[in-house]
Write a protein that holds these residues in place. Sequence first.
Motif, PDB file in Angstrom:
ATOM      1  N   UNK A   1       0.855  -1.184   0.000  1.00  0.00           N
ATOM      2  CA  UNK A   1       0.000   0.000   0.000  1.00  0.00           C
ATOM      3  C   UNK A   1       0.888   1.230   0.000  1.00  0.00           C
ATOM      4  N   UNK A   2       0.680   2.096  -0.969  1.00  0.00           N
ATOM      5  CA  UNK A   2       1.418   3.355  -1.040  1.00  0.00           C
ATOM      6  C   UNK A   2       0.531   4.392  -0.367  1.00  0.00           C
ATOM      7  N   UNK A   3       1.034   4.955   0.735  1.00  0.00           N
ATOM      8  CA  UNK A   3       0.258   5.918   1.518  1.00  0.00           C
ATOM      9  C   UNK A   3       0.912   7.289   1.468  1.00  0.00           C
ATOM     10  N   UNK A   4       0.124   8.299   1.695  1.00  0.00           N
ATOM     11  CA  UNK A   4       0.618   9.668   1.687  1.00  0.00           C
ATOM     12  C   UNK A   4       1.546   9.909   2.870  1.00  0.00           C
ATOM     13  N   UNK A   5       2.709  10.504   2.601  1.00  0.00           N
ATOM     14  CA  UNK A   5       3.650  10.829   3.676  1.00  0.00           C
ATOM     15  C   UNK A   5       3.510  12.281   4.111  1.00  0.00           C
ATOM     16  N   UNK A   6       2.612  13.015   3.447  1.00  0.00           N
ATOM     17  CA  UNK A   6       2.367  14.413   3.803  1.00  0.00           C
ATOM     18  C   UNK A   6       0.965  14.793   3.362  1.00  0.00           C
ATOM     19  N   UNK A   7       0.359  15.759   4.028  1.00  0.00           N
ATOM     20  CA  UNK A   7      -0.967  16.202   3.605  1.00  0.00           C
ATOM     21  C   UNK A   7      -0.850  17.109   2.387  1.00  0.00           C
ATOM     22  N   UNK A   8      -1.855  17.092   1.527  1.00  0.00           N
ATOM     23  CA  UNK A   8      -1.810  17.957   0.356  1.00  0.00           C
ATOM     24  C   UNK A   8      -2.966  17.700  -0.590  1.00  0.00           C
ATOM     25  N   UNK A   9      -2.820  18.233  -1.801  1.00  0.00           N
ATOM     26  CA  UNK A   9      -3.840  18.136  -2.837  1.00  0.00           C
ATOM     27  C   UNK A   9      -3.316  17.265  -3.968  1.00  0.00           C
ATOM     28  N   UNK A  10      -4.069  16.234  -4.348  1.00  0.00           N
ATOM     29  CA  UNK A  10      -3.685  15.384  -5.474  1.00  0.00           C
ATOM     30  C   UNK A  10      -3.904  16.200  -6.741  1.00  0.00           C
ATOM     31  N   UNK A  11      -2.820  16.471  -7.481  1.00  0.00           N
ATOM     32  CA  UNK A  11      -2.947  17.273  -8.697  1.00  0.00           C
ATOM     33  C   UNK A  11      -2.909  16.428  -9.964  1.00  0.00           C
TER      34      UNK A  11
END
Length: 154
Positions: free
Chosen positions: A87-97
């Motif tokens: 599972x590839x998880x987000x390492x930081x909060x942000x907006x998927x562009x």
Amino acid sequence: MKDLSIVVEGQPTSEAAGWQLTWVERRRGIVRLTEGSRSQLALVEGSGSDWFVTLRGRRIPVTVQSWRERVLAEARLAAAERGGPVEVRSTLPGLVVAVNVAEGAEVGEGEPLLTIEAMKMQNEVRAPRAGRVAQVAVSPGQTVATGVLLVRLD
């Protein structure tokens, strides 16, 4: 220094207890290492995360990583060793562009999966290993928090 990881010749290391580092000539990279009455001169060269320390005629490769770089490196290594689903998880909060892959697509290690914008910087999320995209859990325009599932690879 608590949020940095130092790897010497491929082995994680911690600060040497009792030793102090003092710059002798910063521009030339010359430092003095002192511990009690013992003292050694060393040469420090490099930039970014890749450095070399020359001590007593021996040139030692040193890698300095931030907490985030260390976590990502450990995740890549664990995924490569396991060989099962990852599972590839987000390492930081942000907006998927941007999302660069679709379910069912084959990806190679290091291929870009998607891009997340955080603090006006675009961060490319890459595949930790080769595999087939089993699930794309986000879409462009979606806001994500740290730890959110982005992509699942088989």
